[in-house]
Design an enzyme around this catalytic site. Sequence first.
Site, mmCIF file in Angstrom:
data_model
loop_
_atom_site.group_PDB
_atom_site.id
_atom_site.type_symbol
_atom_site.label_atom_id
_atom_site.label_comp_id
_atom_site.label_asym_id
_atom_site.label_seq_id
_atom_site.Cartn_x
_atom_site.Cartn_y
_atom_site.Cartn_z
ATOM 1 N N LEU A 71 -72.853 -18.823 -20.955
ATOM 2 C CA LEU A 71 -74.233 -19.286 -20.892
ATOM 3 C C LEU A 71 -74.510 -19.813 -19.496
ATOM 4 C CD1 LEU A 71 -74.463 -21.118 -24.337
ATOM 5 C CD2 LEU A 71 -75.168 -18.788 -23.764
ATOM 6 N N SER A 96 -72.191 -22.242 -15.125
ATOM 7 C CA SER A 96 -72.319 -21.720 -16.479
ATOM 8 C C SER A 96 -71.340 -22.430 -17.394
ATOM 9 C CB SER A 96 -72.037 -20.208 -16.514
ATOM 10 O OG SER A 96 -70.660 -19.959 -16.313
ATOM 11 N N SER A 97 -71.545 -22.218 -18.688
ATOM 12 C CA SER A 97 -70.539 -22.576 -19.675
ATOM 13 C C SER A 97 -69.758 -21.300 -19.945
ATOM 14 C CB SER A 97 -71.185 -23.094 -20.962
ATOM 15 O OG SER A 97 -70.200 -23.463 -21.900
ATOM 16 N N THR A 98 -68.527 -21.243 -19.414
ATOM 17 C CA THR A 98 -67.713 -20.029 -19.467
ATOM 18 C C THR A 98 -67.498 -19.562 -20.892
ATOM 19 O OG1 THR A 98 -66.558 -20.677 -17.465
ATOM 20 C CG2 THR A 98 -65.489 -19.032 -18.832
#
Length: 381
Positions: A71, A96-98
């Site tokens: 995300l 981002s949120s990996t």
Amino acid sequence: MAGDDWRTHAEWLAGKLAEPRSRWWAPIAATPRHLLVPRWWQRGGGSWSLREGADDAEAWMHAAYRRTTSLVTQVGPLHADHASPGDRPEGRPASSSTNPWLVMQMYRFARIHPGHDVLDVATGSGYGCALLARLLGDAHVTSVDIDPYLVKAAGRRLDALGLRPVLLTADATGPLPGGYDRIVSMVGMPGVPASWLPALRPGGRLVTTLAGAPITITATKDDDGGAWGKVEHATAGFMAARSGPDHPADTPLPADTAEGENVRTGRYPVIDLDRSPELAATLFLAAPGIHHGYDEDADGVRTAWMVHADGSWARATGRRGERPVVHQSGPRRLWELLDGIRHDWVADGYLQVYGATVRIDPDGTAHFARGRWRATLPPAG
């Protein structure tokens, strides 16, 4: 999402990422990833648009608990937390949120077990940090990020989940606080920072990808202060580590690239390096810091270009299967460098980079070797 409904999604994700008896199953199942990413950017129609999780709970759950979904939380300098619905930021993703699958791949490469002190490089949304804290306990987890806002926001959200690992604003290529049994980077590094091995305990393990190349390095520290490891058979990559509020800019092509000092016919057709991890990885280690791009027009004419900070650049144009016209300039002939690598590929049927051994000097210089192939990567920082 009200109540504990998110747990169904988190447990589904845990089942996709870990076996029921795995030490990682419970941390994944107990972590509400959606609360760490309440807003994010979504790409569509050639532009970025803001998504607000609370506006559509079903879509929020679907996005947050997909196994392979990263995300994007920041585009250029604009973080989703600070955006308005009508904003259309330009630029590249900067945070981002990996995706959870990649997070777990990095942690498995690190061989993390209870009792280890872990340095998590690049806090981001705090999701990876949350998994570590649930597995190891708050006191065993330190996370650093270059961006003060990311550290602050992640700290606030983790605290709301009852998790309080040590979060610090710091440049991971500079001095590091404390000593660690594991160092795991969730950003692509230009090389192994000189500060990492002094901060890693003997027998400790580091895991990092390289910025600009689909390369994952794992290495274990020796008593002499260096480390031995290998290039994993994994092609995943991360955003490049940054030193400011935005993603680092690529070296641009010179304004005038019409001809160049050298014009010739290339040996092999134009290729998109992003679709050939072995080639891209080997080229990066032959010319660390190289940037490349690719385009195909409506008539099927392909163009690829490469540029390096030393002033070298190359541009090749041709149709599929045809030998291209190549324009080059600067101290190195970058396309000839690529053609030489492709010749080895054709001659041997493979390239040596994946599975290569890596010797890391105490100052971070990395030496790669497999068969007759050799490469050296200077340290970051």
